[in-house]
Design a protein around this motif. Structure first.
Motif, PDB file in Angstrom:
ATOM      1  N   LEU A  86      39.915 -16.629 -20.620  1.00 38.15           N
ATOM      2  CA  LEU A  86      39.738 -17.715 -21.590  1.00 38.15           C
ATOM      3  C   LEU A  86      40.581 -18.935 -21.215  1.00 38.15           C
ATOM      4  O   LEU A  86      40.139 -20.076 -21.388  1.00 38.15           O
ATOM      5  N   HIS A 116      39.158 -25.377 -17.186  1.00 41.34           N
ATOM      6  CA  HIS A 116      37.945 -25.975 -16.609  1.00 41.34           C
ATOM      7  C   HIS A 116      37.360 -27.020 -17.564  1.00 41.34           C
ATOM      8  O   HIS A 116      37.007 -28.133 -17.143  1.00 41.34           O
ATOM      9  N   ALA A 117      37.275 -26.668 -18.841  1.00 41.23           N
ATOM     10  CA  ALA A 117      36.723 -27.589 -19.837  1.00 41.23           C
ATOM     11  C   ALA A 117      37.571 -28.850 -19.963  1.00 41.23           C
ATOM     12  O   ALA A 117      37.037 -29.958 -20.047  1.00 41.23           O
ATOM     13  N   TRP A 144      38.778 -20.747 -18.445  1.00 42.64           N
ATOM     14  CA  TRP A 144      37.662 -21.485 -19.028  1.00 42.64           C
ATOM     15  C   TRP A 144      38.159 -22.765 -19.707  1.00 42.64           C
ATOM     16  O   TRP A 144      37.576 -23.834 -19.537  1.00 42.64           O
ATOM     17  N   TYR A 145      39.256 -22.657 -20.457  1.00 42.25           N
ATOM     18  CA  TYR A 145      39.814 -23.811 -21.156  1.00 42.25           C
ATOM     19  C   TYR A 145      40.264 -24.883 -20.158  1.00 42.25           C
ATOM     20  O   TYR A 145      39.980 -26.070 -20.344  1.00 42.25           O
TER      21      TYR A 145
END
Length: 148
Positions: free
Chosen positions: A133, A139-140, A136-137
């Motif tokens: 997670l 990357h965002a 992912w964060y």
């Protein structure tokens, strides 16, 4: 800074995730250092069973390296996130890769499941999920231009 020279405002959740991840990964680093330096004494203090302590003492050297990359990559990623650096993604990706390797070792390549039971796999799975997670964060946030 964006490509047009405009700054992207830091969202409030970056600070929350950054501080919480710093605490989470800081404990991982604390655990690693104490395991490496104090070993059996630390494991007993943490309430580990004798079988688990014996198993930890057979940890192969390559797994210590994997564990190091996982915890200190996580810690470095948290610091990089708070500094809004774009390398957060790559550092956390290395950390999650190490966490996955560690999970595979614990579940399939060692006697941990046989010695400690299926319950012992819960924490490594939680670590992989949280690390994933965080990747992912990062990357965002990089995609939105928050990380520079």
């Amino acid at each position: 800074m964006t490509e047009l020279g405009l700054t992207t405002k830091t969202p409030w959740h970056l600070w929350v995730i950054g501080v919480v991840s710093l605490l989470w990964n800081g404990f991982g680093a604390f655990d690693f250092v104490n395991s490496a330096i104090r070993g059996e004494e630390y494991y007993r203090q943490m309430g580990m069973a004798e079988q688990a302590i014996a198993l930890m003492q057979t940890y192969p050297n390559w797994m210590w390296i994997v564990w190091f990359v996982g915890v200190f990559g996580g810690l470095a990623g948290s610091i990089l996130l708070l500094l809004r650096r774009r390398w957060t993604f790559e550092v956390w990706a290395a950390s999650v890769a190490a966490a996955v390797i560690s999970l595979i070792y614990c579940a399939f390549l060692s006697d941990m499941l046989k010695t400690m039971g299926v319950g012992m796999i819960v924490m490594p799975v939680v670590i992989v999920i949280i690390a994933g997670l965080l990747v992912w964060y990062a990357h965002a946030m990089r995609k939105r231009g928050v990380l520079r």
